[in-house]
Design an enzyme around this catalytic site. Sequence first.
Site, mmCIF file in Angstrom:
data_model
loop_
_atom_site.group_PDB
_atom_site.id
_atom_site.type_symbol
_atom_site.label_atom_id
_atom_site.label_comp_id
_atom_site.label_asym_id
_atom_site.label_seq_id
_atom_site.Cartn_x
_atom_site.Cartn_y
_atom_site.Cartn_z
ATOM 1 N N LYS A 153 7.154 -17.833 -24.282
ATOM 2 C CA LYS A 153 7.903 -18.456 -23.191
ATOM 3 C C LYS A 153 7.786 -19.970 -23.306
ATOM 4 O O LYS A 153 6.748 -20.551 -23.012
ATOM 5 C CB LYS A 153 7.386 -18.022 -21.819
ATOM 6 C CG LYS A 153 8.360 -18.439 -20.727
ATOM 7 C CD LYS A 153 7.735 -18.696 -19.382
ATOM 8 C CE LYS A 153 7.446 -20.117 -19.080
ATOM 9 N NZ LYS A 153 8.565 -21.077 -19.097
ATOM 10 N N CYS A 166 -1.684 -34.274 -24.776
ATOM 11 C CA CYS A 166 -2.803 -33.811 -23.943
ATOM 12 C C CYS A 166 -4.071 -34.600 -24.244
ATOM 13 O O CYS A 166 -4.872 -34.843 -23.358
ATOM 14 C CB CYS A 166 -3.014 -32.332 -24.155
ATOM 15 S SG CYS A 166 -3.002 -31.897 -25.880
ATOM 16 N N GLU A 192 -5.474 -24.124 -22.837
ATOM 17 C CA GLU A 192 -5.543 -25.506 -23.329
ATOM 18 C C GLU A 192 -4.899 -26.355 -22.252
ATOM 19 O O GLU A 192 -3.680 -26.290 -22.054
ATOM 20 C CB GLU A 192 -4.738 -25.661 -24.625
ATOM 21 C CG GLU A 192 -5.221 -24.822 -25.772
ATOM 22 C CD GLU A 192 -6.496 -25.346 -26.411
ATOM 23 O OE1 GLU A 192 -6.984 -26.415 -25.983
ATOM 24 O OE2 GLU A 192 -6.995 -24.683 -27.314
ATOM 25 N N GLU A 223 -4.608 -37.318 -14.726
ATOM 26 C CA GLU A 223 -3.799 -37.328 -15.934
ATOM 27 C C GLU A 223 -2.382 -37.762 -15.585
ATOM 28 O O GLU A 223 -1.755 -37.191 -14.704
ATOM 29 C CB GLU A 223 -3.762 -35.926 -16.549
ATOM 30 C CG GLU A 223 -2.947 -35.894 -17.814
ATOM 31 C CD GLU A 223 -2.898 -34.520 -18.453
ATOM 32 O OE1 GLU A 223 -2.615 -33.550 -17.730
ATOM 33 O OE2 GLU A 223 -3.139 -34.434 -19.663
HETATM 34 P P1 NAD Z 1 2.989 -26.778 -16.841
HETATM 35 O O1 NAD Z 1 1.671 -26.146 -16.584
HETATM 36 O O2 NAD Z 1 3.822 -27.148 -15.706
HETATM 37 O O3 NAD Z 1 3.893 -25.815 -17.742
HETATM 38 C C1 NAD Z 1 3.438 -25.240 -18.942
HETATM 39 C C2 NAD Z 1 4.111 -23.907 -19.130
HETATM 40 O O4 NAD Z 1 3.688 -23.016 -18.111
HETATM 41 C C3 NAD Z 1 5.622 -23.953 -19.037
HETATM 42 O O5 NAD Z 1 6.166 -23.021 -19.962
HETATM 43 C C4 NAD Z 1 5.875 -23.508 -17.618
HETATM 44 O O6 NAD Z 1 7.164 -22.965 -17.445
HETATM 45 C C5 NAD Z 1 4.797 -22.464 -17.433
HETATM 46 N N1 NAD Z 1 4.401 -22.205 -16.059
HETATM 47 C C6 NAD Z 1 4.517 -23.007 -14.972
HETATM 48 N N2 NAD Z 1 4.034 -22.408 -13.870
HETATM 49 C C7 NAD Z 1 3.569 -21.200 -14.269
HETATM 50 C C8 NAD Z 1 2.934 -20.125 -13.591
HETATM 51 N N3 NAD Z 1 2.655 -20.166 -12.291
HETATM 52 N N4 NAD Z 1 2.591 -19.029 -14.296
HETATM 53 C C9 NAD Z 1 2.819 -18.984 -15.631
HETATM 54 N N5 NAD Z 1 3.437 -19.959 -16.321
HETATM 55 C C10 NAD Z 1 3.800 -21.061 -15.645
HETATM 56 O O7 NAD Z 1 2.674 -27.995 -17.789
HETATM 57 P P2 NAD Z 1 3.715 -29.027 -18.397
HETATM 58 O O8 NAD Z 1 4.024 -30.004 -17.321
HETATM 59 O O9 NAD Z 1 4.828 -28.307 -19.067
HETATM 60 O O10 NAD Z 1 2.841 -29.677 -19.542
HETATM 61 C C11 NAD Z 1 2.038 -30.782 -19.353
HETATM 62 C C12 NAD Z 1 0.575 -30.387 -19.305
HETATM 63 O O11 NAD Z 1 0.177 -29.702 -20.489
HETATM 64 C C13 NAD Z 1 -0.330 -31.571 -19.230
HETATM 65 O O12 NAD Z 1 -1.281 -31.380 -18.219
HETATM 66 C C14 NAD Z 1 -1.007 -31.620 -20.569
HETATM 67 O O13 NAD Z 1 -2.238 -32.240 -20.612
HETATM 68 C C15 NAD Z 1 -1.069 -30.204 -20.922
HETATM 69 N N6 NAD Z 1 -1.189 -30.052 -22.361
HETATM 70 C C16 NAD Z 1 -2.381 -29.616 -22.871
HETATM 71 C C17 NAD Z 1 -2.537 -29.464 -24.238
HETATM 72 C C18 NAD Z 1 -3.821 -28.981 -24.830
HETATM 73 O O14 NAD Z 1 -3.814 -28.587 -25.973
HETATM 74 N N7 NAD Z 1 -4.901 -28.960 -24.101
HETATM 75 C C19 NAD Z 1 -1.466 -29.729 -25.081
HETATM 76 C C20 NAD Z 1 -0.272 -30.184 -24.527
HETATM 77 C C21 NAD Z 1 -0.152 -30.318 -23.154
#
Ligand code: NAD
Length: 482
Positions: A175, A284, A250, A384
Amino acid sequence: MPDAKQLFINNQWQAPASGQTMEVVNPATEETIALVAAAGRDDVDAAVAAARAALEGPWSRSSARERGRLVHRVATRLMERADEIARLETLHNGKPISESRQIEIPAAAECFEYFAGWADKVTGETIPVKGNHLTYTLREPVGVVAAIVPWNFPLLLAAWKIAPALACGNTVILKPASQTPLTALALAEVALEAGLPPGVFNVLTGPGGTLGQALVEHPGIDKIAFTGDTATGKSIMRGAADTLKKITLELGGKSPNIVLADADIDAALRGASIGIFYGKGEVCAAGSRLLVDRAIKDEFVDKLAARAKKIVPGDPLDPKTRFGAVASKKQLETVLRYIESGRSEGATLVAGGARADIGTGKGYFVQPTIFADVAPAMTIAREEIFGPVLAAIEFADLDEAIARANDSAYGLAAGVWTRDIKKGHYVARKLQAGTVWINTYNVYDTAAPFGGYKQSGFGREMSAHALEHYTQVKSVWVDLNM
Ligand code: NAD
């Protein structure tokens, strides 16, 4: 490009049960560039049925070496189509085409190549137990894996999950984030072209709140591999509890980049700049807290600000562009809100601080931004931002540098710049972070593990450590008494 309004289930393109779609916007032009399917619970049922049938059927009978060959073909096909897929990545994410084409797509392909090599090297052990038994272990796949990924490195972060999952014999439902679904759909085509059997790899596009939630709750899914926001990670952990799914998370970061007074200053300046401005700061592990020794702080921050002012946002499709558009309107608003909070809480703005225009009057561009005189308690030092905004904080001595670096709920990555090799290793041991870079920043390799300490999550992606999260161990006891 496949018909983006369709889902990829069981090696077939099909419309979502609801018939609903979502818009995909190019953040550099604000134009809608595609409509993708908004999958719901019925589509999750269909994808899970296909993934389970493959898991229990032909995929489980395939040899490890054959799986490795198929995963390797995904890598080859990705590189054959790299120009086109890089373009899609840039169109929906806003990152410069040079980054998509030279860094992200090759890194995703390399990940498939690396784990293809592991497929026939995941072995069990024989164990010297008491009594007259032959006791050995089998490393078996976990089952159906749902990979839920964010929008900053859409293809790469998917590859980090899919490649080890498939190499270990699992089946996958991917997804992508709502903002960046196009390269996930392209990957479905690549998987088909590479010859993956039906049901082994499926792609569902749709909103996180409904589709993501449905995946997390579905009893037919065995594991969630998630990258995203820490708050979402917590909600996934709660949601997965009812079915006791295995999860790897992650999550976010607020990574410290520490410059000691004895550092090679030019190298540290480059590293501090790459640390926060690479990928528009939507990384991230971004080095978003710059901790600088008080003795060199003024000179260092002045030079860094001068560098930042030379980084000019541009058209992401132009090969010369090195700094693109923030990935979405929502993210632009978040970044601008944090810049405002830096100002109002009393930090000194030394570079950037505003929305940028590349001459088109359109697009979610932000100037590379640096705040000096940031106090550790300020919002921009704690939360962040996930954008090109650096908070420079001073420290008086090594102990204070380490204490300030560790004073965070996160623990994803950290950097330290010093010419003293002993100090470098000392600081590396003291930092609470899953990755520490000494005299470098933002370097990765598929062979090196990556993941978080503290609220940056748990589990490790890439490297041999990832294999542990995509296999489970079975002990087999055989009575040898004659
Ligand atoms: P997000 O958590 O909003 O979304 C990530 C994914 O989760 C998307 O596919 C989203 O549609 C899905 N999602 C959202 N709500 C959900 C729920 N309730 N249940 C299941 N899935 C759900 O994050 P984002 O805004 O897309 O990404 C940014 C974040 O990702 C930042 O906090 C960043 O630090 C983190 N990040 C971490 C890493 C790492 O390796 N640690 C790498 C890249 C990004």
